[in-house]
Scaffold this active site. Structure first.
Site, PDB file in Angstrom:
ATOM      1  N   ASP A 111       0.863  -1.182   0.000  1.00  7.11           N
ATOM      2  CA  ASP A 111       0.000   0.000   0.000  1.00  7.11           C
ATOM      3  C   ASP A 111       0.904   1.238   0.000  1.00  7.11           C
ATOM      4  O   ASP A 111       1.400   1.647  -1.051  1.00  7.11           O
ATOM      5  CB  ASP A 111      -0.889  -0.103   1.249  1.00  7.11           C
ATOM      6  N   PHE A 160      -9.937   0.276  -0.146  1.00  6.71           N
ATOM      7  CA  PHE A 160      -9.621  -0.592   0.977  1.00  6.71           C
ATOM      8  C   PHE A 160     -10.269  -1.940   0.672  1.00  6.71           C
ATOM      9  O   PHE A 160     -11.467  -2.024   0.418  1.00  6.71           O
ATOM     10  CB  PHE A 160     -10.150  -0.016   2.287  1.00  6.71           C
ATOM     11  N   VAL A 161      -9.431  -3.002   0.679  1.00  3.22           N
ATOM     12  CA  VAL A 161      -9.936  -4.321   0.282  1.00  3.22           C
ATOM     13  C   VAL A 161      -9.888  -5.304   1.441  1.00  3.22           C
ATOM     14  O   VAL A 161      -9.084  -5.155   2.380  1.00  3.22           O
ATOM     15  CB  VAL A 161      -9.168  -4.886  -0.943  1.00  3.22           C
ATOM     16  N   ASP A 167      -8.003  -8.202   6.343  1.00  2.73           N
ATOM     17  CA  ASP A 167      -9.083  -7.977   7.321  1.00  2.73           C
ATOM     18  C   ASP A 167      -9.566  -6.530   7.351  1.00  2.73           C
ATOM     19  O   ASP A 167      -8.934  -5.625   6.802  1.00  2.73           O
ATOM     20  CB  ASP A 167      -8.583  -8.322   8.721  1.00  2.73           C
TER      21      ASP A 167
HETATM   22  P1  5GP Z   1       1.945  -0.511   3.779  1.00  6.29           P
HETATM   23  O1  5GP Z   1       3.038  -0.533   4.786  1.00  6.29           O
HETATM   24  O2  5GP Z   1       2.375  -0.894   2.380  1.00  6.29           O
HETATM   25  O3  5GP Z   1       1.172   0.776   3.800  1.00  6.29           O
HETATM   26  O4  5GP Z   1       0.839  -1.519   4.237  1.00  6.29           O
HETATM   27  C1  5GP Z   1       0.996  -2.843   4.278  1.00  6.29           C
HETATM   28  C2  5GP Z   1      -0.014  -3.476   5.196  1.00  6.29           C
HETATM   29  O5  5GP Z   1      -1.175  -2.635   5.446  1.00  6.29           O
HETATM   30  C3  5GP Z   1      -0.544  -4.704   4.522  1.00  6.29           C
HETATM   31  O6  5GP Z   1       0.270  -5.813   4.813  1.00  6.29           O
HETATM   32  C4  5GP Z   1      -1.943  -4.802   5.123  1.00  6.29           C
HETATM   33  O7  5GP Z   1      -1.887  -5.494   6.344  1.00  6.29           O
HETATM   34  C5  5GP Z   1      -2.360  -3.370   5.394  1.00  6.29           C
HETATM   35  N1  5GP Z   1      -3.184  -2.843   4.286  1.00  6.29           N
HETATM   36  C6  5GP Z   1      -2.836  -1.967   3.333  1.00  6.29           C
HETATM   37  N2  5GP Z   1      -3.848  -1.745   2.473  1.00  6.29           N
HETATM   38  C7  5GP Z   1      -4.856  -2.522   2.888  1.00  6.29           C
HETATM   39  C8  5GP Z   1      -6.171  -2.776   2.372  1.00  6.29           C
HETATM   40  O8  5GP Z   1      -6.649  -2.246   1.359  1.00  6.29           O
HETATM   41  N3  5GP Z   1      -6.919  -3.664   3.078  1.00  6.29           N
HETATM   42  C9  5GP Z   1      -6.462  -4.286   4.200  1.00  6.29           C
HETATM   43  N4  5GP Z   1      -7.294  -5.129   4.791  1.00  6.29           N
HETATM   44  N5  5GP Z   1      -5.235  -4.085   4.699  1.00  6.29           N
HETATM   45  C10 5GP Z   1      -4.437  -3.212   4.036  1.00  6.29           C
END
Ligand code: 5GP
Length: 185
Positions: A111, A160-161, A167
């Site tokens: 993300d 957001f998925v 989850d």
């Molecule tokens: P980042 O550090 O890249 O922002 O986020 C990574 C973590 O955020 C992912 O491993 C996940 O746990 C959570 N995350 C990011 N986007 C989403 C989303 O759209 N849905 C969900 N359920 N978790 C997300």
């Protein structure tokens, strides 16, 4: 969601299915073949980042034919509702000495990129034989740091998925598909 949700609450939160179980299965079959070919029979350590990657990791490891060990790390990105607070903590580390392994990190979603940028920097310091990141989902529009996975199975828009390990407040991980979460319901 501050109380235990009813079945009706659950259904309202699933806005629409973005990726079907069949599409996921086919993409993982191909990723497993590519990984098996790339390491040419050399043992690999497949690392799942908990909790979100546990479903992806369990399917991916069964699509890999190379000798394969499994490891887990728990890296938490802190969220206020569906918005990242930007804080990443490693709350559980690998048991293996990774200097003996070709490491493949299996992640659920990239993300902002912060979690994996931190995890990759940490693991590189431990001198693995090689290191690559395979992510099920990529949301490039949300990137806040310079990070790109080596392999990304699906690129999705800025939604957001939930489902297939992902989850919202610990629910929906058991959905067999990836769905858009309904923030308005
Ligand atoms: P980042 O550090 O890249 O922002 O986020 C990574 C973590 O955020 C992912 O491993 C996940 O746990 C959570 N995350 C990011 N986007 C989403 C989303 O759209 N849905 C969900 N359920 N978790 C997300």
């Amino acid at each position: 969601m501050n109380r235990i949700p009813s079945m009706e609450d659950f259904e309202k939160k699933i806005k629409r299915i973005l990726i079907t179980p069949e599409e996921i299965r086919e993409a993982i079959r191909k990723a497993g073949e590519d990984i098996s070919r790339l390491y040419d029979g050399n043992p690999i350590l497949l690392v799942g980042i908990l909790k979100g990657s546990f479903v992806f990791l369990s399917d991916l490891c069964r699509a890999v034919t190379a000798p394969c060990e499994i490891g887990f790390m728990c890296a938490k990105s802190y969220y206020n509702g569906t918005v990242s607070s930007g804080e990443v903590k490693i709350t559980m580390d690998l048991e293996q000495d990774i200097s003996r392994y070709h490491v493949v990190i299996a992640e659920d979603i990239v993300d902002t990129g912060r979690t994996l940028k931190d995890v990759v920097a940490l693991l590189k310091k431990r001198n693995p034989l090689s290191l690559q990141v395979v992510t099920l989902l990529d949301k490039p529009d949300r990137r806040l740091v310079d990070f790109k996975a080596d392999v990304s199975l699906f690129t999705i828009p800025d939604h957001f998925v939930i489902g297939y390990g992902l989850d919202c407040a610990e629910y929906f991980r058991n959905l067999p598909y990836i769905a858009e979460y309904n923030t308005e319901a």
